[in-house]
Design an enzyme around this catalytic site. Structure first.
Site, PDB file in Angstrom:
ATOM      1  CB  ILE A 165      -1.898  -5.968   8.293  1.00 32.80           C
ATOM      2  CG1 ILE A 165      -1.170  -6.489   9.545  1.00 32.80           C
ATOM      3  CG2 ILE A 165      -1.089  -4.857   7.622  1.00 32.80           C
ATOM      4  CD1 ILE A 165       0.187  -7.084   9.280  1.00 32.80           C
TER       5      ILE A 165
ATOM      6  CB  THR B 294      -0.944  -0.001   1.215  1.00 37.31           C
ATOM      7  OG1 THR B 294      -1.588  -1.272   1.299  1.00 37.31           O
ATOM      8  CG2 THR B 294      -1.989   1.084   1.117  1.00 37.31           C
TER       9      THR B 294
ATOM     10  CE  LYS C 288      -0.664  -7.299   4.737  1.00 35.51           C
ATOM     11  NZ  LYS C 288      -0.210  -6.064   4.045  1.00 35.51           N
TER      12      LYS C 288
ATOM     13  CE1 TYR D 100       1.312  -9.108   2.344  1.00 35.82           C
ATOM     14  CE2 TYR D 100       2.988  -7.590   1.521  1.00 35.82           C
ATOM     15  CZ  TYR D 100       1.674  -7.999   1.572  1.00 35.82           C
ATOM     16  OH  TYR D 100       0.705  -7.311   0.868  1.00 35.82           O
TER      17      TYR D 100
END
Length: 290
Positions: free
Chosen positions: A205, A47, A164, A136
């Site tokens: 998240i 992001t 994540k 991640y």
């Protein structure tokens, strides 16, 4: 460090119209999110348009952001890419930045390594870091993903303490059940917020937290109070809005809405384009703001 940290915002990187990092806008947005319920941040992630940030920009961004947030919540700085040597070097550099609490490292994209290769990749990053590492796992963006068994293997590393996970509820349930007690499982899918918390994950998240931190916080509070009906109502209200923020390549939709609210410029870096007028109108309609 993640005890009681349920809502982490994967924060955007605001850019000026001259294509530099807009630090005043970032600071104002950070204060707003903390006031509305965000408890921590991933900085420089997907992001945050990490592939378009230079090495120097990342170091400056992380140092500024960690100092600005201070002790108001954990700061997780992204250091991962598909080049292990680069990730290892950046992990060592970013670990040394005061106020960076943890590192994020993504499953290596494009190269399509084996499970053994990914375990070696993440282990090398964790060995180089002096703060904890969050995996991640996002096969939708990286073409390959860690299996549940590989995540559990990596969870044994003394410097890897979280994931994540951007896959299925079944995967998250497996990780919650089999990971060590001091390993924290987060979803990276906003629409899973209620489900993952209900099955024992730590939290989410979130991208949608840029706009809906109060509602997500209220959802967690309702669930903690045993008010399943209210938690479900909030998730039903949030889900279409969360999904709308990915109707176009992220983070263009959330930046467009924040720009309309006067918080940032509607600027992204190629290959992500900012939303045009018609696309912005479509997003507002999907969010119920038209």
């Amino acid at each position: 460090m993640y005890n009681d940290i349920e809502l982490i915002t994967a924060i955007i990187t605001p850019f000026t119209t001259e294509d530099t990092i807009d630090y005043p806008a970032l600071d104002a947005l950070t204060d707003k999110l903390l006031a509305e319920g965000t408890q921590g941040f991933v900085i420089g992630g997907t992001t945050g348009e990490s592939p378009t940030l230079t090495h120097a920009e990342k170091l400056a961004l992380y140092a500024h952001f960690a100092a600005f947030v201070g002790d108001r919540g954990p700061v997780i700085a992204n250091v991962g890419d598909n080049n292990t040597a680069n990730s290892v070097a950046l992990a060592a550099e970013v670990s040394a930045i005061s106020g960076v609490d943890a590192l994020l490292a993504v499953t290596p994209y494009y190269s399509k390594p084996s499970q053994k290769g990914m375990i070696a990749h993440f282990s090398a990053i964790a060995d180089a870091a002096t703060v904890p590492v969050m995996l991640y796992n996002i096969p939708g963006r990286s073409a390959v993903g860690l299996t549940n068994e590989s995540v559990i293997t990596l969870a044994q590393h003394p410097n890897i303490n979280a994931v994540k996970q951007v896959t299925t509820i079944d995967d998250i349930a497996y990780l919650v059940e089999h990971a060590p007690a001091d390993f924290y499982v987060y979803s990276g899918e906003d629409a899973q917020t209620l489900a993952v918390k209900a099955i024992g994950a730590t939290g989410t998240i979130s991208v949608a937290a840029h706009l809906y931190s109060p509602e997500i916080t209220a959802l967690y509070q309702a669930l903690a109070a045993g008010d399943i009906q209210e938690a479900g109502r909030l998730q039903r209200w949030l889900t279409p809005r969360m999904n709308a923020l990915f109707a176009y390549p992220s983070p263009a939709p959330v930046k467009a809405v924040l720009a309309l609210d006067g918080l940032v410029a509607n600027t992204t870096r190629l290959p992500i384009l900012p939303l045009d007028e018609a696309e912005t109108a479509d997003i507002l309609q999907r969010l119920g703001r038209d």
